[in-house]
Design a protein around this motif. Structure first.
Motif, short mmCIF file in Angstrom:
data_model
loop_
_atom_site.label_atom_id
_atom_site.label_comp_id
_atom_site.label_asym_id
_atom_site.label_seq_id
_atom_site.Cartn_x
_atom_site.Cartn_y
_atom_site.Cartn_z
N GLY A 167 0.74 -1.22 -0.05
CA GLY A 167 -0.11 0.03 -0.06
C GLY A 167 0.83 1.09 0.05
O GLY A 167 2.33 1.29 0.19
N SER A 192 -4.08 -1.66 -0.29
CA SER A 192 -4.41 -0.30 -0.26
C SER A 192 -4.24 0.30 -1.66
O SER A 192 -4.66 -0.17 -2.54
CB SER A 192 -3.31 0.56 0.67
OG SER A 192 -3.77 1.87 0.81
N ALA A 197 -8.19 0.25 0.26
CA ALA A 197 -7.46 1.38 0.59
C ALA A 197 -8.21 2.54 1.41
O ALA A 197 -7.85 3.67 1.25
CB ALA A 197 -7.09 2.07 -0.88
N ASP A 227 -8.36 -0.26 5.71
CA ASP A 227 -7.22 -0.49 4.91
C ASP A 227 -6.42 -1.90 5.45
O ASP A 227 -6.22 -1.88 6.70
CB ASP A 227 -6.33 0.54 5.08
CG ASP A 227 -5.15 0.71 3.85
OD1 ASP A 227 -4.13 -0.39 4.06
OD2 ASP A 227 -5.01 1.65 3.17
N ASN A 275 0.71 -4.73 5.30
CA ASN A 275 0.73 -3.68 4.49
C ASN A 275 1.76 -4.27 3.07
O ASN A 275 1.69 -3.87 2.06
CB ASN A 275 1.61 -2.41 4.61
CG ASN A 275 1.52 -1.24 3.63
OD1 ASN A 275 0.25 -1.11 3.15
ND2 ASN A 275 2.51 -0.62 3.35
#
Length: 739
Positions: free
Chosen positions: A356, A390, A545, A570, A576
């Motif tokens: 992300g 994301s 996201a 998210d 991530n």
């Protein structure tokens, strides 16, 4: 020390707090935002279409100066009428002794913001200056229009000369005073008729206001037979408010029509319009309630308690009810076999993980996936699965859409760089603002800034065309996955209530047997309705996201507003890098007996969007840093702390399957943040907009990566792997914990 003067100044500042705070925000917004990766791109009004750029500059300047004039007007109204409104007004000696200075301070606050816009919008400097100046002229024109309305409705018999000039002291200029006096002294038949109609239609609202009409009415208790009359300055304020509020409503309705093209009103201008309405509202509340020593903060707090937990103010995302049950998506093993059939010899598949990071991650993901097909022939046909988080989910969604014909392959990178910041600003300042203030009157409960964001993505990427009456659904792409014609997508999100990762996929995401540590499949969260509904692919990308307040935490509109539901945010809060779900999916495929022995070499391509060469250093802070440290730590943890976790996960996974005679290889393509001259490009923005320089950085950084030793090694790894060479020559074994 003159304590009496200090006390008077403090009391005066308290009475004027709303307009003074507005001017402070207006002056500080530009300098503060320009140093923020979240807000800085609000100020860039550049556009390849110069005509549109000129309009952007004009509207921003117009809104900035109109906001300044709004604050100045409210300051002057309180100074002119405060002595009547407030009991201690006479003791404070409320009077406007320096009207020109007040006007110049307001203009100075707006000018600071306008200079920031000027500096952020690079090309055609001279014309930019002219357009910004015209914005000031137009805002001042609105003031003149309100002034004409004020004077046309002012009765000289009840309002002494000169009537209040609440923005600029025009009575100091002879020809201006003469012009306005002609309107003020207008005594023709039409003028008397206009004033009579105004008095007639204003009687019932003024009668409601009469018990608390000090400072509003010329005479709270007029002689018998005489009408209630609004003070001349209040007429001016009402006129200017109506102009601003109608502009806000009309533009807000206009901007609700989201298309693939650029908006006609930029995000910054609309944010300033919303601030104008806010300044009028807060100033009106202080002017009314301060008489009764009832603080504005308490007023807002009391109202907030009413709306704070109102279920009507919750955020929802759209789910499509199906007429017939959807087909079960293919299992990972079945999909891999189908994808192997589609791949060219030597039939090697590539697994992609992309993290992300807002639009920067989307643009870099799309750039890498697009350019790799030219560097490594056959890459496009060999991409098996993309696990994304994301902004990376947006890039992977657009890339997947190029397999369906919705997006041309050569348009993927360009589409990922297109701005959606105007739609977010509209959603925040129109539907979400009214959701907060009057949630009980919401009609479309799923229309918010998140809806605006996903709708923009759908329009840009043709996901709402005639072929998709309900939009492009994840189930539509599941049908293509059955045939192996599209990459498998793992779009990662997280449940707020559980802190549990959840995945949207066009394949059957693995059912992990350990219920205490499993990754949720979106469809499995609602077993009673499984296969009876679906979700749009752009909605799934938006839910992946929903970070940093840009998009809200939302729950599906399957339930009523009074029912309980999971809120999605998210996926970067949990992982991530998308590695957890990727390895779960891959493990499910490798454990299937039908795959064993057929898939011995697997390459995992990791895409990194952030500038790894520019790690932040230490800082010097005061106690206030303690307020910001927790969210800062959470954000920075996404890039650095989670990377080590993802690396260790991959290492352990590779070691486990090495014993099963499956070789897991890895390579990484990083955004280095450098252009072809070797200078650092801009840091990644957190908003949904890339300025032209940042867009150029995406392209030039790819050129740099392709020529740098580390970048060439990664590209050579991918190319040699697809040729069928021994991966050990150019690729790194995932059993090696090093990056």
């Amino acid at each position: 020390m003159q304590w009496r003067l200090i006390g008077r100044t403090v009391r005066l500042a308290f009475l004027l707090r709303a307009p003074i705070l507005t001017l402070v925000v207006l002056a500080a917004f530009g300098p503060v935002a320009m140093g923020s990766s979240l807000l800085s791109n609000l100020f860039d009004q550049g556009n390849p279409n110069h005509a549109l750029q000129y309009w952007y500059l004009f509207t921003v300047s117009f809104a900035a100066f109109l906001l300044a004039f709004t604050a100045v007007t409210n300051i002057n109204i309180m100074l002119y009428y405060g002595s009547d409104r407030f009991e201690d007004g006479p003791n404070l000696g409320l009077a406007q002794k320096r009207p020109l200075l007040t006007f110049l301070l307001g203009c100075g606050a707006a000018l600071i913001l306008v200079i920031c816009v000027y500096n952020a919008t690079k090309p055609i400097r001279f014309i930019n200056s002219i357009l910004l100046l015209l914005g000031f002229v137009a805002a001042f024109g609105s003031v003149i229009l309100a002034k004409v309305t004020q004077l046309a409705l002012t009765d000289p018999k009840t309002t002494p000369h000169p009537p209040p000039f609440l923005v600029f002291p025009a009575y100091t200029i002879t020809f201006a005073e003469r012009f306005f006096d002609n309107i003020y002294c207008w005594t023709s038949g039409p003028s008397q008729e206009a004033k009579g109609l105004f008095n007639k239609f204003s009687q019932w609202p003024l009668a409601i206001l009469q018990p608390a009409g000090q400072g509003y009415l010329i005479d709270v208790n007029p002689p018998k037979g005489q009408p209630l009359r609004l003070r001349s300055g209040q007429v001016f304020g009402l006129s200017l408010f109506v102009i601003a509020f109608l502009s806000y409503l009309i533009i807000g309705f206009w901007k609700s029509r989201i298309t693939a093209g650029d908006n006609r009103v930029p995000a910054l201008a609309f944010v300033l319009l919303a601030l104008i309405v806010g300044c009028w509202s807060l100033s009106a509340l202080t002017f009314f309630f301060d008489r009764y020593r009832f603080p504005l903060l308490w007023t807002l707090a009391a109202f907030s308690l009413i709306t704070l937990w109102a279920p009507q103010s919750d955020h929802f995302f759209r789910v499509v009810q199906l007429k017939t049950a959807m087909r079960e998506p293919p299992t990972p093993a079945f999909y891999v076999k189908k994808r192997l059939e589609q791949a060219k010899e030597p039939k090697r598949l590539i697994i992609v993980a992309t993290p992300g990071g807002g639009i920067q991650a989307a643009a870099w993901t799309a750039e890498v996936l697009t350019e790799l097909n030219g560097v490594a022939p056959g890459f496009r046909d060999s991409v098996a699965v993309i696990s994304s988080v994301s902004g990376g989910s947006l890039g992977s969604m657009i890339y997947a859409a190029s397999f369906t014909g919705d997006v041309a392959p050569d348009a993927v990178a360009g589409n990922a760089r297109k701005s959606a910041i105007d739609e977010v600003a509209w959603g925040l300042t129109v539907p979400d603002l009214w959701r907060t203030i009057l949630p009980w009157f919401r009609i479309d409960r799923d229309v918010d800034r998140g809806w605006a964001l996903e709708r923009k993505w759908a329009e840009i990427n043709h996901l709402n065309d005639a072929r998709h009456s309900e939009g492009t659904l994840l189930g539509d792409w599941a049908g293509l996955a059955w045939e192996g014609k599209i990459p498998a997508l793992l779009i990662n999100s997280m449940l707020v209530e559980r802190g549990q990762p959840v995945v949207f996929s066009n394949t059957r995401f693995p059912v992990i047997r350990d219920d205490q540590a499993r990754i949720a499949n979106f469809y499995d969260l609602y077993p009673n309705q499984y296969r009876l509904y679906d979700i749009r692919v752009n909605t799934a990308a938006r839910l992946s996201a929903s970070f940093s307040y840009v998009a809200p935490a939302a729950r599906p509109d399957l339930e009523g507003i009074y029912d309980r539901g999971f809120h999605f945010v998210d996926g970067g809060y949990y992982d991530n890098y998308g590695m957890t779900s990727l390895l779960a999916w891959l493990g499910e495929a490798l454990d299937d007996p039908s795959i064993k022995g057929q898939w011995k070499d697997i390459l995992i391509l990791q895409i990194r969007h952030f500038n790894a060469g520019r790690l932040p250093g230490g800082s010097r802070q005061g106690w206030g840093f303690q307020l910001a440290a927790p969210p800062f730590a959470l954000y920075n943890m996404r890039d650095y702390a989670q990377e080590s976790v993802a690396r260790k996960q991959l290492e352990l996974f590779a070691k486990y399957y090495a014993a099963e005679h499956v070789n897991i290889w890895k390579t990484t393509i990083k955004y280095t943040g450098q252009n072809t001259d070797g200078d650092h490009c801009a840091d990644q923005p957190l908003s949904w907009k890339l300025d032209q320089n940042q867009q150029d950085c995406i392209v030039s950084t790819w050129t740099k990566v392709a020529s740098a030793p580390q970048g060439r090694a990664a590209l050579q790894c991918v190319a040699s792997y697809l040729r069928g060479d021994d991966p050990g020559k150019h690729c790194q074994s995932a059993t090696d914990g090093k990056d």
